[in-house]
Design a protein around this motif. Structure first.
Motif, PDB file in Angstrom:
ATOM      1  N   ALA A  17       0.847  -1.189   0.000  1.00 49.43           N
ATOM      2  CA  ALA A  17       0.000   0.000   0.000  1.00 49.43           C
ATOM      3  C   ALA A  17       0.887   1.245   0.000  1.00 49.43           C
ATOM      4  O   ALA A  17       1.925   1.275   0.673  1.00 49.43           O
ATOM      5  CB  ALA A  17      -0.918  -0.007   1.219  1.00 49.43           C
ATOM      6  N   PRO A  18       0.521   2.281  -0.740  1.00 46.89           N
ATOM      7  CA  PRO A  18       1.403   3.445  -0.944  1.00 46.89           C
ATOM      8  C   PRO A  18       1.889   4.100   0.340  1.00 46.89           C
ATOM      9  O   PRO A  18       3.007   4.616   0.393  1.00 46.89           O
ATOM     10  CB  PRO A  18       0.531   4.404  -1.760  1.00 46.89           C
ATOM     11  N   ARG A  19       1.102   4.092   1.408  1.00 43.25           N
ATOM     12  CA  ARG A  19       1.488   4.797   2.629  1.00 43.25           C
ATOM     13  C   ARG A  19       2.417   3.978   3.501  1.00 43.25           C
ATOM     14  O   ARG A  19       2.903   4.459   4.519  1.00 43.25           O
ATOM     15  CB  ARG A  19       0.238   5.187   3.424  1.00 43.25           C
ATOM     16  N   SER A  20       2.702   2.739   3.121  1.00 43.20           N
ATOM     17  CA  SER A  20       3.598   1.884   3.905  1.00 43.20           C
ATOM     18  C   SER A  20       5.043   2.108   3.471  1.00 43.20           C
ATOM     19  O   SER A  20       5.352   2.062   2.285  1.00 43.20           O
ATOM     20  CB  SER A  20       3.224   0.415   3.713  1.00 43.20           C
ATOM     21  N   ARG A  21       5.922   2.344   4.445  1.00 43.91           N
ATOM     22  CA  ARG A  21       7.344   2.540   4.138  1.00 43.91           C
ATOM     23  C   ARG A  21       8.012   1.206   3.867  1.00 43.91           C
ATOM     24  O   ARG A  21       7.652   0.180   4.446  1.00 43.91           O
ATOM     25  CB  ARG A  21       8.046   3.236   5.297  1.00 43.91           C
ATOM     26  N   THR A  90       6.882  -6.163   9.395  1.00 44.37           N
ATOM     27  CA  THR A  90       6.347  -4.820   9.562  1.00 44.37           C
ATOM     28  C   THR A  90       6.463  -4.360  11.007  1.00 44.37           C
ATOM     29  O   THR A  90       6.190  -5.126  11.936  1.00 44.37           O
ATOM     30  CB  THR A  90       4.853  -4.782   9.169  1.00 44.37           C
ATOM     31  N   GLU A 100       1.405   4.108  11.907  1.00 46.42           N
ATOM     32  CA  GLU A 100       2.292   4.120  10.757  1.00 46.42           C
ATOM     33  C   GLU A 100       2.881   2.726  10.569  1.00 46.42           C
ATOM     34  O   GLU A 100       3.211   2.050  11.546  1.00 46.42           O
ATOM     35  CB  GLU A 100       3.435   5.115  10.954  1.00 46.42           C
ATOM     36  N   HIS A 101       3.010   2.303   9.311  1.00 49.34           N
ATOM     37  CA  HIS A 101       3.523   0.967   9.002  1.00 49.34           C
ATOM     38  C   HIS A 101       4.821   1.077   8.217  1.00 49.34           C
ATOM     39  O   HIS A 101       4.910   1.838   7.257  1.00 49.34           O
ATOM     40  CB  HIS A 101       2.490   0.170   8.200  1.00 49.34           C
ATOM     41  N   ARG A 102       5.803   0.289   8.641  1.00 55.24           N
ATOM     42  CA  ARG A 102       7.115   0.313   8.005  1.00 55.24           C
ATOM     43  C   ARG A 102       7.648  -1.106   7.890  1.00 55.24           C
ATOM     44  O   ARG A 102       7.683  -1.839   8.877  1.00 55.24           O
ATOM     45  CB  ARG A 102       8.074   1.173   8.828  1.00 55.24           C
ATOM     46  N   ALA A 252      -3.759  -2.888   6.275  1.00 58.95           N
ATOM     47  CA  ALA A 252      -3.016  -1.669   5.951  1.00 58.95           C
ATOM     48  C   ALA A 252      -2.021  -1.890   4.817  1.00 58.95           C
ATOM     49  O   ALA A 252      -1.827  -1.025   3.963  1.00 58.95           O
ATOM     50  CB  ALA A 252      -2.287  -1.158   7.191  1.00 58.95           C
TER      51      ALA A 252
END
Length: 498
Positions: A17-21, A90, A100-102, A252
């Protein structure tokens, strides 16, 4: 909501997903320079994230030589979860305002020590490995917490001394690998403890050299003379991961992660800058490199960890499942603040340290509603934790002729907890290396503070000579009596309202 069946892995990072680093470096060029013993959630949410930042910040080829090989000393669960996804996982950073997901890429491989102990020793002996770090919890060092010395009668120590090349314990693996490097004429690695031990680098050095000397005095001396054991202080709250957490992360990411880790926004790592064979650029990743860690270590142990333990034992007994639930009770929030305030006078901090601000930040972190840190999880292994978290501050306050009633209530909470029966008579699943011994003492004494408190204070491995101190015995016995008479919720309310 239907969750994706796609598994996180190297081949599908571009489908996150775009918002995941995701890792901000070419992972295929990273080579291992660190072996980490104790591949649990804390390491994966703390040190591995820092190394991931170091790899992302690296401007030279040498910066890519600090990848991590993780080792689980006993259970294969983490290896089995992470290997099919190329050891990517993650970190979900949870705050009240959102998560926030990384995805972390610093972990390159993992092994299970019990399956092939010789293979782990071989990897640690590889000259490319320059740091062996550890998060094996206090009990993983096979030592006596009150003295900081190796417990020569510990079953794993006895085994390792008779099976030198197939060890079970963390000290056994470290000594076996160092012995092999010495025999091959190789320089030693740095041993970097990241557990909550008092003076952790010095303590682990003592344990490891004592173990080595039992095999060979010359080996013990070589380790004492040549191996660096920097002291550290680590700080991040990392609850256990639940199935609901896995589902939330999958939603996410848009794909499944078998073992993500949950954590808070705050993170801190203070490290004594003393390494025998180089280190990554830790400062570039926000690590505080200092010459003396002890003030920061005591600050964390006596403010964060002590209040955490007080909330865990007394909160569990009062029926609260998580620390955030416990902190919603104003009396327990006041108790946590009192533990910190009373411990603060035992600290001597460097100029510029704002202890009041640190205490305020801890109370805010404990109350984080998005972080489901179970009281039962924090209550584990209390016999190993009490000396560092509570007893040291009590000893210092007694030396200053200051009252110890608040800390005594926390210790009494531990005593009530290890009876293994809660206030409704239901069984408590006590996880502690001394659980059977403590439960036996509790059964013999019965629910009578005047018998139970002296019995538990007499456990030398936990209390040492301090258990015989009359003022401590009086304060703990009185607090335990209130817990039996009033229950934890009422006893806390009475104490903080006095």
């Amino acid at each position: 909501m239907r969750l994706s069946s796609t598994r996180l892995g190297r081949a599908n990072l571009d489908r996150l997903a775009p918002r995941s680093r995701r890792p901000a470096y070419d992972r295929s060029r990273v080579t291992p320079g660190i072996v980490h013993l104790g591949l649990g959630a804390f390491h994966r949410a703390h040190q591995a994230v820092v190394i991931d930042d170091c790899l992302a910040a690296g401007a030279t080829s040498s910066a890519s030589s600090w990848g991590i090989i993780g080792a689980s000393l006993r259970s294969p669960d983490t290896r089995d979860a992470l290997a099919p996804q190329d050891h990517l996982y993650t970190v979900a950073v949870r705050a009240a305002e959102g998560t926030e997901h990384r995805v972390i890429g610093a972990l390159l491989d993992s092994v299970v020590a019990r399956e092939k102990p010789g293979a782990l020793v071989e990897r640690m002996a590889n000259p490319a490995i320059r740091i062996v770090s550890l998060t094996v919890t206090e009990k993983g060092y096979c030592h006596t917490p009150q003295t900081g010395d190796l417990d020569e009668r510990h079953p794993d120590v006895v085994h390792d001394l008779n099976n030198f090349d197939a060890p079970r314990s963390a000290p056994g693996f470290i000594v076996a690998a160092l012995a092999r490097r010495r025999a091959q004429g190789l320089s030693p690695f740095t041993v970097l403890c990241c557990d909550n031990l008092a003076a952790n680098g010095h303590t682990v050095q003592r344990i490891v050299t004592q173990f080595a000397a039992l095999r060979s005095k010359d080996l013990g001396k070589w380790i004492a003379d040549t191996v660096a054991f920097p002291c550290t202080m680590v700080d991040r709250i990392v609850p256990e991961t639940t199935d609901a957490d896995r589902d939330a992360v999958a939603a996410a990411l848009g794909m499944r992660d078998a073992w993500p880790v949950m954590t808070e926004p705050f993170t801190q790592w203070v490290v004594e800058d003393r390494f025998a064979a180089g280190r990554p650029d830790l400062a570039a990743a926000g690590v505080e490199l200092v010459t003396d860690v002890k003030p920061f270590e005591l600050m964390k142990l006596r403010l964060l960890n002590a209040s955490h333990s007080a909330l865990a034992y007394l909160g569990y007994l009062a029926g609260y499942e998580t620390i955030a639930d416990t902190m919603r009770d104003p009396y327990f929030a006041r108790l946590a603040a009192q533990v910190m305030e009373e411990a603060a006078v035992t600290l001597t901090m460097p100029a510029g340290t704002d202890l009041a601000a640190y205490r305020a930040s801890l109370l805010k972190r404990f109350a984080n509603p998005a972080l489901h840190h179970r009281t039962w999880q924090i209550a584990m292994d209390g016999s190993q934790k009490l000396p560092q978290r509570l007893l040291g501050a009590m000893q210092d306050r007694l030396a200053k002729n200051l009252p110890i009633a608040t800390h005594a209530l926390a210790v009494a909470g531990w005593m009530r907890y290890v009876t293994a029966l809660d206030e409704q008579g239901r069984a408590i699943d006590v996880r502690d290396p001394l659980a059977a011994e403590l439960a036996g003492l509790a059964r013999e004494a019965g629910p009578v503070a005047e018998r139970l408190a002296p019995a538990l204070l007499g456990v030398e491995k936990v209390f040492g000579p301090l258990g015989a101190e009359p003022r401590l015995r009086e304060a703990v016995t009185a607090a335990l009596g209130r817990l039996f008479k009033e229950g934890a919720r009422r006893a806390v309310e009475t104490h903080v309202s006095a």
